[in-house]
Design an enzyme around this catalytic site. Structure first.
Site, PDB file in Angstrom:
ATOM      1  N   GLN A 180     -24.043 -41.366  18.595  1.00 45.89           N
ATOM      2  CA  GLN A 180     -25.389 -41.945  18.430  1.00 45.89           C
ATOM      3  C   GLN A 180     -26.206 -41.224  17.366  1.00 45.89           C
ATOM      4  OE1 GLN A 180     -26.610 -44.703  19.629  1.00 45.89           O
ATOM      5  NE2 GLN A 180     -25.070 -45.225  21.159  1.00 45.89           N
ATOM      6  N   SER A 200     -18.752 -43.291  14.842  1.00 44.73           N
ATOM      7  CA  SER A 200     -18.316 -44.682  15.009  1.00 44.73           C
ATOM      8  C   SER A 200     -19.141 -45.573  14.089  1.00 44.73           C
ATOM      9  CB  SER A 200     -18.525 -45.085  16.473  1.00 44.73           C
ATOM     10  OG  SER A 200     -18.159 -46.428  16.642  1.00 44.73           O
ATOM     11  N   THR A 238      -0.475 -47.520   9.751  1.00 46.28           N
ATOM     12  CA  THR A 238      -1.078 -47.872   8.458  1.00 46.28           C
ATOM     13  C   THR A 238      -2.599 -47.888   8.577  1.00 46.28           C
ATOM     14  OG1 THR A 238       0.860 -49.200   7.982  1.00 46.28           O
ATOM     15  CG2 THR A 238      -1.092 -49.647   6.648  1.00 46.28           C
ATOM     16  N   CYS A 327     -20.659 -52.534  28.840  1.00 48.87           N
ATOM     17  CA  CYS A 327     -19.384 -52.249  29.487  1.00 48.87           C
ATOM     18  C   CYS A 327     -18.423 -53.412  29.288  1.00 48.87           C
ATOM     19  CB  CYS A 327     -19.562 -51.875  30.958  1.00 48.87           C
ATOM     20  SG  CYS A 327     -19.601 -53.252  32.070  1.00 48.87           S
TER      21      CYS A 327
END
Ligand code: PLP
Length: 375
Positions: A180, A200, A238, A327
């Site tokens: 975050q 991320s 890959t 979720c």
């Protein structure tokens, strides 16, 4: 009016400039980066340029950045690799970590010869540093501390330098889930006392399914995924060339526009907080509103039949917010974070997570919609 997206901690809309970079890469960078011919070499060069961009913005060296499929894989890689290959026999973590850490720690506790200790938190989710120091002092086994930088539900943060120095003092490894905060706060990994962080792309306007792990050069982990030896033998398979290029572009934009984005997002978050305090005086803030992540505001609404349906009714009214972390089932399963901090039964936690793309007018509309949904 179009929908209002106040759920930017679950994911962010991809930036148009990132789409352009990725589209061009899909067309032009089709070579296998491991091939030795011209197409392969071009794709390899593009990936290495992306690694350089990420390393540059985070103050790491290029040999310390490994691309992965996202935050979940990166944390799994660190926690499981540290137990399997670095001799870790004890993990210290907290009950409010993201499930990618919590469930990895619980799985290791079940299947590996380790034990877990949970650091105490106050009611705002802040780590009790005296307790952490006590835990670090008492164990004799090789220890990994895993504590997230900013909580994805309530925004509470730790000071990476303070926690990292404590870990160093007691010879413990330190991992932080920084999913975050990468792209939202400056990092200088060469100076920080930290061994592993994770990122991320979809949290900072990049593509889903692409992330990275930083592994301090002093702490090499062996291969997580066996295969063709890609990512300097850390992760066979890959490479996701377009995803990696998209991640680097998104991170570059995040740090190039860091000050404007931060100032705007923080002022919106503060405005939303003020308006909620004025309009809904019986609500309570969860987390550390003074010191948490500037994009997040988590508010508890008192029990009533209307609050039970609040998320659904806001959605119908065109406003996207969430209750806990997104979720897999898509159901509103409440919040393990609010529960762990002693949330009152029946109260509804609503997480508003803002973006530099949101506006004050949207905040005003959300307040109106909240009033309608609750009255
Ligand atoms: C704090 C935190 N850690 C990890 C993750 C998982 O990241 P990813 O979706 O890239 O696997 C998320 C995303 O929900 C998150 O908020």
């Amino acid at each position: 009016m179009s929908r209002i997206f106040f759920d930017n901690a679950s994911t962010t809309p991809i930036d148009e400039q990132v789409v352009e970079v990725m589209t061009a890469a899909m067309r032009e960078q089709y070579g296998n980066p491991s091939s030795i011919h011209a197409e392969g070499r071009r794709a390899r060069a593009a990936i290495e340029q992306a690694r350089k961009t990420v390393a540059h913005h985070l103050g790491a060296s290029i040999g310390e950045i490994f691309f992965t499929s996202g935050g979940t894989e990166s944390s799994n890689m660190v926690l499981k690799g540290a137990v399997r290959d670095l001799g870790v026999r004890r993990i210290i973590s907290s009950r409010i970590e993201h499930h990618c850490v919590l469930h990895s720690v619980e799985a290791l506790e079940r299947h590996a010869d380790i034990h877990v200790e949970w650091v105490q938190l106050d009611e705002k989710g802040r780590v009790d540093l005296a307790h952490l120091a006590h835990l670090l002092k008492t164990g004799t086994e090789k220890t990994l501390v895993s504590l997230m930088h900013a909580n994805n539900e309530i925004g509470t943060m730790i000071d990476l330098t303070v926690v990292g120095n404590l870990c160093r003092e007691h010879g413990a490894l330190f991992h932080s889930d920084t999913v975050q905060t990468v792209g939202y706060f400056p990092f200088d990994l060469a100076q920080l006392p930290i061994d592993f962080i994770t990122g991320s792309a979809h949290k900072f306007y990049g593509p889903k399914g692409t992330g990275f792990v930083f592994i301090n050069g002093d702490c090499p982990l062996p291969p997580f995924m066996d295969g063709g030896g890609q990512e300097r033998n850390m992760r066979g398979g890959t490479e996701n060339t377009y995803g990696i290029l998209g991640l680097a572009k998104a991170l570059d934009l995040a740090y190039t526009h860091y000050y404007e984005r931060r100032a705007h997002t923080e002022s919106l978050r503060n405005y939303l907080r003020e308006r909620i305090e004025q309009e809904f005086p019986h609500t309570i803030p969860y987390g550390d509103p003074g010191g948490g992540h500037y994009k997040l505001l988590n508010i508890g609404f008192p029990p009533s039949p209307r609050t039970d349906m609040l998320l659904l009714n806001l959605d119908i009214a065109g406003v996207s917010v969430s209750g806990g972390s997104a979720c897999t089932s898509g159901a509103d399963a409440g919040s393990h974070v609010v529960d762990a901090l002693g949330g009152k039964p029946g109260w509804k936690a609503v997480r508003f997570s803002l973006s530099h793309r949101n506006t004050r007018e949207e905040v005003d509309v959300v307040i109106e919609k909240l009033r309608t949904c609750l009255s």
